[in-house]
Design an enzyme around this catalytic site. Structure first.
Site, PDB file in Angstrom:
ATOM      1  N   GLY A 158       0.615  -1.329   0.063  1.00 52.58           N
ATOM      2  CA  GLY A 158      -0.085   0.026  -0.068  1.00 52.58           C
ATOM      3  C   GLY A 158       0.991   1.246  -0.201  1.00 52.58           C
ATOM      4  O   GLY A 158       1.958   1.312  -0.391  1.00 52.58           O
ATOM      5  N   ARG A 159       0.430   2.338   0.639  1.00 57.79           N
ATOM      6  CA  ARG A 159       1.236   3.497   0.430  1.00 57.79           C
ATOM      7  C   ARG A 159       2.485   3.388   1.315  1.00 57.79           C
ATOM      8  O   ARG A 159       3.408   4.039   0.757  1.00 57.79           O
ATOM      9  CB  ARG A 159       0.357   4.695   0.971  1.00 57.79           C
ATOM     10  CG  ARG A 159      -0.933   5.207   0.238  1.00 57.79           C
ATOM     11  CD  ARG A 159      -1.594   6.650   0.910  1.00 57.79           C
ATOM     12  NE  ARG A 159      -1.886   5.985   2.364  1.00 57.79           N
ATOM     13  CZ  ARG A 159      -3.041   5.374   2.674  1.00 57.79           C
ATOM     14  NH1 ARG A 159      -3.936   5.308   1.599  1.00 57.79           N
ATOM     15  NH2 ARG A 159      -3.325   5.100   3.922  1.00 57.79           N
ATOM     16  N   ARG A 180      -2.192  -8.196  -2.617  1.00 58.94           N
ATOM     17  CA  ARG A 180      -3.540  -8.715  -3.005  1.00 58.94           C
ATOM     18  C   ARG A 180      -3.511  -8.007  -4.372  1.00 58.94           C
ATOM     19  O   ARG A 180      -3.726  -9.059  -5.378  1.00 58.94           O
ATOM     20  CB  ARG A 180      -4.635  -8.002  -2.357  1.00 58.94           C
ATOM     21  CG  ARG A 180      -5.385  -9.008  -1.328  1.00 58.94           C
ATOM     22  CD  ARG A 180      -6.534  -8.216  -0.683  1.00 58.94           C
ATOM     23  NE  ARG A 180      -6.135  -6.790  -0.576  1.00 58.94           N
ATOM     24  CZ  ARG A 180      -6.782  -6.225   0.485  1.00 58.94           C
ATOM     25  NH1 ARG A 180      -7.397  -6.603   1.429  1.00 58.94           N
ATOM     26  NH2 ARG A 180      -6.419  -4.648   0.866  1.00 58.94           N
ATOM     27  N   ALA A 240       4.196  -2.933  11.070  1.00 57.59           N
ATOM     28  CA  ALA A 240       2.813  -2.810  10.699  1.00 57.59           C
ATOM     29  C   ALA A 240       1.909  -2.873  11.884  1.00 57.59           C
ATOM     30  O   ALA A 240       1.443  -1.963  12.675  1.00 57.59           O
ATOM     31  CB  ALA A 240       2.394  -3.875   9.816  1.00 57.59           C
ATOM     32  N   ARG A 241       1.752  -4.205  12.428  1.00 58.41           N
ATOM     33  CA  ARG A 241       0.930  -4.414  13.735  1.00 58.41           C
ATOM     34  C   ARG A 241       1.277  -5.611  14.317  1.00 58.41           C
ATOM     35  O   ARG A 241       1.555  -6.549  13.862  1.00 58.41           O
ATOM     36  CB  ARG A 241      -0.539  -4.544  13.499  1.00 58.41           C
ATOM     37  CG  ARG A 241      -1.403  -3.215  13.351  1.00 58.41           C
ATOM     38  CD  ARG A 241      -1.550  -2.662  14.885  1.00 58.41           C
ATOM     39  NE  ARG A 241      -2.574  -1.337  14.462  1.00 58.41           N
ATOM     40  CZ  ARG A 241      -1.800  -0.206  14.064  1.00 58.41           C
ATOM     41  NH1 ARG A 241      -0.653   0.047  13.873  1.00 58.41           N
ATOM     42  NH2 ARG A 241      -3.030   0.738  13.978  1.00 58.41           N
ATOM     43  N   GLU A 270       0.820  -5.526  23.096  1.00 57.71           N
ATOM     44  CA  GLU A 270       1.652  -4.569  23.516  1.00 57.71           C
ATOM     45  C   GLU A 270       0.814  -3.440  24.708  1.00 57.71           C
ATOM     46  O   GLU A 270      -0.449  -3.416  24.058  1.00 57.71           O
ATOM     47  CB  GLU A 270       2.110  -3.629  22.317  1.00 57.71           C
ATOM     48  CG  GLU A 270       1.206  -3.105  21.297  1.00 57.71           C
ATOM     49  CD  GLU A 270       1.847  -2.485  20.155  1.00 57.71           C
ATOM     50  OE1 GLU A 270       2.600  -3.208  19.316  1.00 57.71           O
ATOM     51  OE2 GLU A 270       1.533  -1.267  19.942  1.00 57.71           O
ATOM     52  N   HIS A 288       6.421   0.860  19.144  1.00 55.63           N
ATOM     53  CA  HIS A 288       5.445   1.416  18.356  1.00 55.63           C
ATOM     54  C   HIS A 288       5.560   2.766  18.162  1.00 55.63           C
ATOM     55  O   HIS A 288       4.841   3.861  18.469  1.00 55.63           O
ATOM     56  CB  HIS A 288       4.059   1.243  18.947  1.00 55.63           C
ATOM     57  CG  HIS A 288       2.857   1.174  17.990  1.00 55.63           C
ATOM     58  ND1 HIS A 288       1.900   0.346  17.851  1.00 55.63           N
ATOM     59  CD2 HIS A 288       2.831   1.961  16.780  1.00 55.63           C
ATOM     60  CE1 HIS A 288       1.192   0.469  16.864  1.00 55.63           C
ATOM     61  NE2 HIS A 288       1.712   1.306  16.179  1.00 55.63           N
ATOM     62  N   GLY A 290       6.629   4.242  15.016  1.00 53.44           N
ATOM     63  CA  GLY A 290       6.442   4.114  13.464  1.00 53.44           C
ATOM     64  C   GLY A 290       6.010   5.546  13.020  1.00 53.44           C
ATOM     65  O   GLY A 290       6.852   6.417  12.160  1.00 53.44           O
TER      66      GLY A 290
HETATM   67  C1  GLV Z   1      -0.244   3.723  13.787  1.00 54.46           C
HETATM   68  O1  GLV Z   1       0.190   2.586  14.353  1.00 54.46           O
HETATM   69  C2  GLV Z   1      -1.193   3.754  12.941  1.00 54.46           C
HETATM   70  O2  GLV Z   1      -2.061   2.875  12.483  1.00 54.46           O
HETATM   71  O3  GLV Z   1      -1.344   5.109  12.223  1.00 54.46           O
END
Ligand code: GLV
Length: 326
Positions: A158-159, A180, A240-241, A270, A288, A290
């Site tokens: 994605g972006r 995908r 990501a997650r 977390e 976390h 990012g």
């Molecule tokens: C951070 O984890 C977000 O989803 O923006």
């Protein structure tokens, strides 16, 4: 003038954001920044029209039950896996997010972790600090992995995935991706990226980056079986997650050196972290962060406020997630 609408801000944001909200609404702001448990969040939602939530606020049936006047949940995040979207839709509550504004910052952090794991930055830093650097320039000391001319595999294009791929150009890397949908040819060319199946990506990449939004469908997308397909010299990066990677499987693989290293910004459950990571020198861990630069976090808040204001003024918010409520 009619009654002012009420807004609940579930975590601490920036003073200028609170000020902007207070110019329009009655605002309750979590100054303490102590995460409110679901029952407390539900209680505080009584009489509230709009909620500004963070990724750590679960907005589920329990919480929504308190929202007797709630019309919008504006998440200050691009991910919305903390929100039960069908439950919101059923109640006519709009859900919004903050796409776009954090792509570059998250891509930067992904690269920081990739490079830190490749060149063993955290290990070296700890060595110098504890006074353990005794003889300079040992020829075979702290050897890491070359990033330049290596193969980068991105799962989820994605972006943010594309912003990560773009940065690989400067390192003359080969870029594989799994997604995908295939990117338009012009984007593949621009990013010098080739679509491959997941197994090939895992087998050929020196660096595997996962960048997919969390959903139950991608829970443990990278587990023991996928790690087994990676090169023993490979490094895995997850910005990501938590839950996309099986932490227990990764801890075991890193411990047994079945892959060389990992850079992780997100974890299952977390802020708890699998204790197995803590004594692994080949894992670089961040909490976390990012999107954590002032400019980006501010832009996220501003985007979330714009979504909230639009919804409370009866307009379609720019980043409506449950589009059926448009
Ligand atoms: C951070 O984890 C977000 O989803 O923006």
């Amino acid at each position: 003038m009619g009654e002012r609408k009420k807004v609940l801000v579930a975590r601490q944001v920036f003073p200028e954001v609170v000020e902007a909200l207070r110019a329009r609404f009655e605002v309750e702001h979590n100054d303490e920044d102590r995460p409110w448990p679901p029952e407390e969040l539900a209680r505080r939602l009584r009489g509230v029209d709009g909620l500004l939530s963070s990724v750590m606020d679960r907005v589920d049936e329990t919480v929504l039950a308190g929202g007797d006047r709630l019309t919008v949940v504006s998440n200050i995040a691009v991910g919305t896996n903390n929100i039960d979207i069908p439950a919101c839709t059923k109640r006519g509550v709009k859900v919004t997010n903050t796409p776009g504004v954090l792509d570059d910052t998250t891509a930067d952090l992904t690269w920081a972790l990739l490079m830190a794991a490749a060149r063993r930055i955290a290990e070296g830093d700890a060595l110098v600090r504890r006074g353990g650097w005794d003889i300079a320039f040992r020829m075979q000391d702290r050897l890491g992995a070359d990033v330049h001319h290596a193969t980068l595999g991105i799962i989820g294009m994605g972006r943010i995935g594309q912003a990560i791929a773009k940065r690989a150009g400067g390192f003359d890397m080969r870029v594989l991706y799994h997604n995908r949908n295939r990117l338009p040819e012009a984007d593949e060319k621009r990013l010098n990226a080739t679509l491959v199946d997941r197994d090939r990506l895992l087998a050929e990449s020196d660096f595997v980056v996962v960048m997919v939004p969390y959903s139950p469908a991608v829970h443990h997308l990278i587990g023991a079986a996928e790690i087994a397909k990676m090169k023993p010299t490979a490094i895995l990066v997850n910005t990501a997650r938590g839950g996309v990677v099986d932490d227990a499987a990764l801890v075991a693989a890193l411990r047994e050196r079945r892959i060389a290293g990992a850079g992780l910004d997100v974890f299952e459950g977390e802020p708890k972290v699998n204790p197995g990571y803590l004594d692994l020198p080949n894992a670089v861990l961040t909490p976390h962060v990012g999107s954590a630069t002032r400019a980006t976090r501010l832009r996220m808040c501003e985007t979330a406020v714009a979504n909230l204001v639009a919804a409370l003024e009866g307009r379609v918010p720019p980043n409506l997630v449950n589009r059926e409520l448009a």
